[in-house]
Write a protein that holds these residues in place. Structure first.
Motif, PDB file in Angstrom:
ATOM      1  N   SER A 167     -15.487  72.023  23.061  1.00 44.33           N
ATOM      2  CA  SER A 167     -15.030  73.110  22.188  1.00 44.33           C
ATOM      3  C   SER A 167     -14.873  74.388  23.004  1.00 44.33           C
ATOM      4  N   ARG A 168     -14.071  75.307  22.492  1.00 48.10           N
ATOM      5  CA  ARG A 168     -13.871  76.577  23.186  1.00 48.10           C
ATOM      6  C   ARG A 168     -15.194  77.344  23.294  1.00 48.10           C
ATOM      7  N   LYS A 169     -16.036  77.219  22.256  1.00 42.72           N
ATOM      8  CA  LYS A 169     -17.313  77.941  22.298  1.00 42.72           C
ATOM      9  C   LYS A 169     -18.228  77.381  23.390  1.00 42.72           C
ATOM     10  N   TYR A 170     -18.177  76.054  23.615  1.00 45.85           N
ATOM     11  CA  TYR A 170     -18.983  75.473  24.695  1.00 45.85           C
ATOM     12  C   TYR A 170     -18.477  75.962  26.048  1.00 45.85           C
ATOM     13  N   ALA A 172     -16.923  78.702  26.698  1.00 40.59           N
ATOM     14  CA  ALA A 172     -17.279  80.115  26.869  1.00 40.59           C
ATOM     15  C   ALA A 172     -18.734  80.266  27.305  1.00 40.59           C
ATOM     16  N   ARG A 173     -19.582  79.354  26.852  1.00 41.41           N
ATOM     17  CA  ARG A 173     -21.005  79.448  27.158  1.00 41.41           C
ATOM     18  C   ARG A 173     -21.356  78.828  28.512  1.00 41.41           C
ATOM     19  N   ARG A 174     -20.751  77.656  28.805  1.00 39.54           N
ATOM     20  CA  ARG A 174     -21.148  76.898  29.988  1.00 39.54           C
ATOM     21  C   ARG A 174     -20.058  76.796  31.055  1.00 39.54           C
ATOM     22  N   HIS A 186     -23.351  69.144  33.211  1.00 32.68           N
ATOM     23  CA  HIS A 186     -22.971  69.582  31.868  1.00 32.68           C
ATOM     24  C   HIS A 186     -23.623  68.717  30.800  1.00 32.68           C
ATOM     25  N   ASP A 187     -23.720  69.307  29.588  1.00 33.65           N
ATOM     26  CA  ASP A 187     -24.187  68.545  28.430  1.00 33.65           C
ATOM     27  C   ASP A 187     -23.056  67.626  27.971  1.00 33.65           C
ATOM     28  N   GLY A 233     -19.994  72.597  19.489  1.00 34.38           N
ATOM     29  CA  GLY A 233     -20.424  73.184  20.755  1.00 34.38           C
ATOM     30  C   GLY A 233     -21.502  72.419  21.471  1.00 34.38           C
TER      31      GLY A 233
END
Length: 309
Positions: A167-170, A172-174, A186-187, A233
């Motif tokens: 996802s875009r939120k993932y 942005a975070r990682r 990575h997760d 995410g």
């Protein structure tokens, strides 16, 4: 030769007694016995050894039974098939498919089919398990990947490729993995892992193949769940492209390592090996095979367009 006498003989052998055959045929036992005796007289051979407890086929009787039972079955099937072709298409077609494929792809296919054939009822069972088609009474199965049951007839209708999504939120975070080896940092969301790991086999446009074993805190046996976990995410997952096209187009979901894709799973329609198939089943099979082939080609075209720019 009187076919009624042949039918009586076949029924006696199938039921193992004159009493059972008479009950099935709705005739007196004496009439069935007389028919078999007259058949033996017509042929000039003994077909059955009769005792007070059991019936035994002679060698000639066994050979005769093997041939005529198949011939009578062919006659019955031809009669039913001829009547089926003249009748309005109606009745139930039982189909099984994976949950994700059924919900995302088969639902509109079935909707279009029943608009054309409103008297046909499609009973669609979506499940992650591999069903016993014969024992559970299924007419057709839609499968992705190799078939485990060699007794089924498999018809290839296309190929469904997978890719790596987050996802875009993932992202942005990682951030995104920089190369295949970076996936280990990575997760990942796993689909049917083995001993806590999932093996991803991926290939790039140059034909280079890699295998990478990934781990993650979440695993499931349903791709729809994996997709929703990715959208929330939770991490990166290998998912079929047909499940993610809309979210990728909107920017909610992104491809990671976009030059790499999973080698596609072959899309099959499978059905039991039976000589006679009701027309309603064959009509739905041909319709669904054509529609699934279109989906496969659309996915292939979308991937080519993405790579070309």
């Amino acid at each position: 030769m009187d076919l009624n006498r042949v039918s009586a003989f076949v029924r006696v052998v199938a039921d193992g007694s004159f009493t059972g055959a008479a009950r099935a045929l709705g005739l007196p036992k004496s009439s069935v016995s007389r028919s078999v005796a007259q058949l033996e007289q017509d042929l000039g051979i003994r077909l059955l050894h009769r005792t007070t407890r059991k019936l035994h086929l002679t060698d000639a009787g066994a050979a005769f039974y093997d041939r005529v039972s198949r011939a009578l079955t062919d006659i019955d099937e031809a009669t039913v098939a001829a009547a089926d072709m003249q009748a309005e298409l109606r009745g139930t077609v039982r189909v099984t498919a994976p949950v994700d494929l059924g919900a995302a792809v088969l639902a509109p296919v079935v909707a279009r089919f029943v608009r054309k054939h409103p008297a046909i009822h499609i009973d669609l069972v979506l499940t992650g398990r591999v069903v016993d088609m014969v024992a559970e009474g299924f007419d057709l199965a839609v499968r992705v990947g190799p078939l485990r049951d060699s007794s089924l007839i498999a018809r290839r209708v296309g190929q469904l490729d997978s890719a790596l999504y987050a996802s875009r939120k993932y992202v942005a975070r990682r951030g995104k993995p920089k190369d295949v080896d970076d996936l280990a940092n990575h997760d990942c969301v796993l689909f049917r892992p083995t001993q806590g790991k999932e093996l991803w086999r991926i290939v790039n446009p140059a034909g280079e193949k890699r295998e990478v074993s990934v781990v993650g805190a979440i695993s499931a046996d349903d791709l729809s769940f994996v997709r929703k976990a990715v959208l929330s995410g939770a991490g990166i997952a290998r998912l079929p492209q047909f499940l993610c096209g809309r979210e990728e187009a909107s920017g909610v979901m992104v491809r990671v390592l976009p030059e790499w894709a999973s080698e596609g799973g072959i899309l099959h329609m499978a059905y039991p090996s039976a000589r006679y198939v009701p027309q309603r089943v064959s009509v739905f099979r041909e319709f669904a095979a054509g529609e699934l082939a279109k989906v496969s080609k659309q996915c292939e075209a979308a991937e080519l367009a993405r790579r070309n720019g």
